[in-house]
Design a protein around this motif. Structure first.
Motif, PDB file in Angstrom:
ATOM      1  N   THR A 384      29.002  -2.047 -56.182  1.00 46.18           N
ATOM      2  CA  THR A 384      29.118  -1.277 -54.937  1.00 46.18           C
ATOM      3  C   THR A 384      28.773  -2.174 -53.755  1.00 46.18           C
ATOM      4  N   TRP A 385      29.157  -3.442 -53.851  1.00 44.13           N
ATOM      5  CA  TRP A 385      28.913  -4.333 -52.732  1.00 44.13           C
ATOM      6  C   TRP A 385      29.551  -3.746 -51.475  1.00 44.13           C
ATOM      7  N   PRO A 386      28.883  -3.865 -50.336  1.00 43.16           N
ATOM      8  CA  PRO A 386      29.339  -3.162 -49.132  1.00 43.16           C
ATOM      9  C   PRO A 386      30.608  -3.754 -48.536  1.00 43.16           C
ATOM     10  N   LEU A 387      31.483  -2.881 -48.053  1.00 41.86           N
ATOM     11  CA  LEU A 387      32.657  -3.315 -47.314  1.00 41.86           C
ATOM     12  C   LEU A 387      32.229  -3.717 -45.901  1.00 41.86           C
ATOM     13  N   GLY A 388      33.033  -4.530 -45.283  1.00 42.79           N
ATOM     14  CA  GLY A 388      32.729  -4.945 -43.915  1.00 42.79           C
ATOM     15  C   GLY A 388      31.857  -6.174 -43.815  1.00 42.79           C
ATOM     16  N   GLU A 389      31.366  -6.690 -44.948  1.00 39.62           N
ATOM     17  CA  GLU A 389      30.624  -7.953 -44.918  1.00 39.62           C
ATOM     18  C   GLU A 389      31.547  -9.039 -44.369  1.00 39.62           C
ATOM     19  N   TYR A 390      31.037  -9.894 -43.488  1.00 34.19           N
ATOM     20  CA  TYR A 390      31.835 -11.029 -43.016  1.00 34.19           C
ATOM     21  C   TYR A 390      31.077 -12.325 -43.290  1.00 34.19           C
ATOM     22  N   ARG A 391      31.851 -13.401 -43.493  1.00 35.44           N
ATOM     23  CA  ARG A 391      31.225 -14.608 -44.024  1.00 35.44           C
ATOM     24  C   ARG A 391      32.153 -15.811 -43.855  1.00 35.44           C
ATOM     25  N   TRP A 392      31.616 -16.969 -44.110  1.00 34.76           N
ATOM     26  CA  TRP A 392      32.392 -18.181 -44.347  1.00 34.76           C
ATOM     27  C   TRP A 392      31.447 -19.223 -44.913  1.00 34.76           C
ATOM     28  N   ASP A 393      31.995 -20.343 -45.332  1.00 37.73           N
ATOM     29  CA  ASP A 393      31.152 -21.376 -45.918  1.00 37.73           C
ATOM     30  C   ASP A 393      31.611 -22.737 -45.433  1.00 37.73           C
ATOM     31  N   ALA A 394      30.956 -23.779 -45.943  1.00 42.92           N
ATOM     32  CA  ALA A 394      31.190 -25.134 -45.482  1.00 42.92           C
ATOM     33  C   ALA A 394      31.618 -26.011 -46.639  1.00 42.92           C
ATOM     34  N   ALA A 395      32.418 -27.033 -46.343  1.00 42.97           N
ATOM     35  CA  ALA A 395      32.870 -27.954 -47.378  1.00 42.97           C
ATOM     36  C   ALA A 395      31.703 -28.655 -48.054  1.00 42.97           C
ATOM     37  N   GLY A 396      30.564 -28.761 -47.358  1.00 48.71           N
ATOM     38  CA  GLY A 396      29.395 -29.390 -47.944  1.00 48.71           C
ATOM     39  C   GLY A 396      28.573 -28.482 -48.822  1.00 48.71           C
ATOM     40  N   GLY A 397      28.972 -27.204 -48.966  1.00 47.00           N
ATOM     41  CA  GLY A 397      28.279 -26.283 -49.848  1.00 47.00           C
ATOM     42  C   GLY A 397      27.482 -25.199 -49.154  1.00 47.00           C
TER      43      GLY A 397
END
Length: 442
Positions: A384-397
């Motif tokens: 039931t992980w919440p909808l609307g979560e926003y994110r990104w990540d980096a090539a370095g981890g």
């Protein structure tokens, strides 16, 4: 192919605002290196220890040199801990003020800068890119045509319709990267000559404008240099350098004193985190293709890459995310309107838009993409992980995610290019299990 459009920026904001949850909260006091007692009910002391033990095990087993994990909920810092070392060469311990290359986590900062100018009335997300960088009016679309000998001659076609600011924000411009996929267009973006010399944002945009697009604008989500081009748009519209504008309007007011494009003070170089010597991003990427254009954090360069060039610390980046989680405000100062934050963190490439997702769709299943962020549109199976979560990540981890439903943000800083995605999934799984959002009981 259907191209998504609405009548005005205002109407988009109103539509997106209906979907958003806006949260206001005070900023926490300065954090400490050791884990802290939670102020929210979501995590117990035992929960926080489990998160720390997971990261600690990554260090002990030699998968990462070190890391910093920061969790904030309801505007308060509930966890901040440093693990391992900044560098295996120096053996200096990791600390919260360690400086990391944040690569594509730079994209969110540049996207916010663009939207500040939109709110200023100085540009519209529906404007053609060529209004600000005329060379893009002549940029062609490359079409690979395979022949019987296995050769791929490239046919060039005009843009139909032109690239817009919206296309750059949501990665539907046709501007790509050269480190994944195949074909003649990708090979041209992989050419090391693209990164020759000490160029600035204006010159880099001019070089990109000469390359063919991988797709017609608005057709396909294709990760690439779109945000670097947005950095040049910021300069053209504001009349300032990218960092100059961001420091004046965003970074300095937020207190993000450690967020730059390189570290000028040599006495601070020891604070820069380093990956294992044989795991440096830039030697090879996941598809085995060499990477050009990766910049040293210790060498001044004219290119301020709005898509991948920034350095930051976990506390600095958390202030930026808390501003967004608060609906564009922090410490009594407003940076964006709540409607604008809602617009940015809503999905703009869903099925109704007709936009295609290629095999290298990095947001992954269950996620769309907004204006600078991946956005969760469906929970993983049996959760039931919440909808609307926003994110990104980096090539370095390194990575971050913001969970408006639970009023929470997480920043994980690391220099381990091959480990970030796996650690992100493991940490999220533990966190949402602790919050009762793990496996469904029905």
């Amino acid at each position: 192919m259907k191209r998504w459009r609405t009548n005005s920026f205002a109407s988009r904001c109103l539509a997106a605002a209906a979907l958003a949850v806006f949260l206001t909260a005070g900023w926490p006091p300065a954090g400490r290196a050791e884990p802290q007692t939670p102020v929210a009910a979501s995590f117990s002391r035992a929960d926080l220890d489990r998160f720390g033990n997971l990261v600690r095990n990554e260090v002990v087993t030699g998968k990462i040199p070190g890391a910093v994990l920061l969790i904030q909920q309801h505007g308060k810092q509930v966890y901040l801990e440093s693990f391992g070392v900044r560098s295996v060469a120096t053996k200096l311990p990791m600390t919260p003020d360690t400086i990391f290359r944040i690569y594509s986590m730079s994209k969110a900062v540049t996207s916010v800068a663009i939207m500040m100018l939109v709110e200023d009335g100085k540009l519209s997300i529906d404007d053609p890119l060529s209004k600000y960088i005329p060379a893009f009016a002549d940029t062609k679309v490359g079409v690979d045509l395979s022949d019987e000998a296995g050769q791929y001659p490239l046919k060039l076609e005009p843009q139909k319709p032109p690239i817009t600011i919206l296309d750059l924000l949501r990665h539907t411009s046709g501007i790509t990267y050269g480190f994944y996929g195949e074909g003649q267009v990708k090979k041209r973006y992989a050419n090391p000559a693209l990164y020759d010399g000490d160029y600035d944002n204006a010159e880099f945009a001019a070089r990109i404008a000469k390359l063919p697009l991988a797709e017609q604008p608005g057709v396909r989500w294709d990760y690439g240099h779109s945000t670097d081009i947005l950095g040049r748009v910021v300069e053209v519209v504001s009349g300032q350098g990218l960092l100059q504008f961001e420091k004046q309007r965003l970074l300095d007011p937020l207190g993000m004193r450690e967020t730059e494009f390189y570290v000028a003070d040599k006495t601070q170089w020891s604070r820069i985190a380093e990956p294992f010597p044989d795991k440096r991003f830039g030697r090879r990427m996941r598809f085995g293709r060499p990477i050009a254009g990766v910049m040293s954090p210790r060498v001044p360069r004219r290119w301020e890459s709005g898509g991948a060039g920034m350095l930051s610390t976990a506390p600095d980046y958390a202030r930026f995310l808390q501003m967004l989680l608060n609906g564009g405000e922090l410490d009594g100062r407003r940076y964006l309107k709540p409607e604008t934050v809602a617009l940015m963190t809503s999905d703009h490439i869903g099925p109704e838009t007709g936009i295609l997702h290629d095999p290298f769709y990095f947001p992954g299943p269950g996620s769309g993409f907004g204006l600078g962020f991946a956005v969760r549109t469906a929970p993983p199976p049996n959760t039931t992980w919440p909808l609307g979560e926003y994110r990104w990540d980096a090539a370095g981890g390194a990575f971050y995610f913001v969970d408006p439903k639970d009023d929470m943000l997480v920043v994980f800083m690391v220099e381990a290019p091959e480990q970030g995605g796996r650690i992100q999934l493991a940490l999220k799984t533990l966190m949402y299990e602790a919050m009762g959002r793990g496996l469904r009981k029905d």
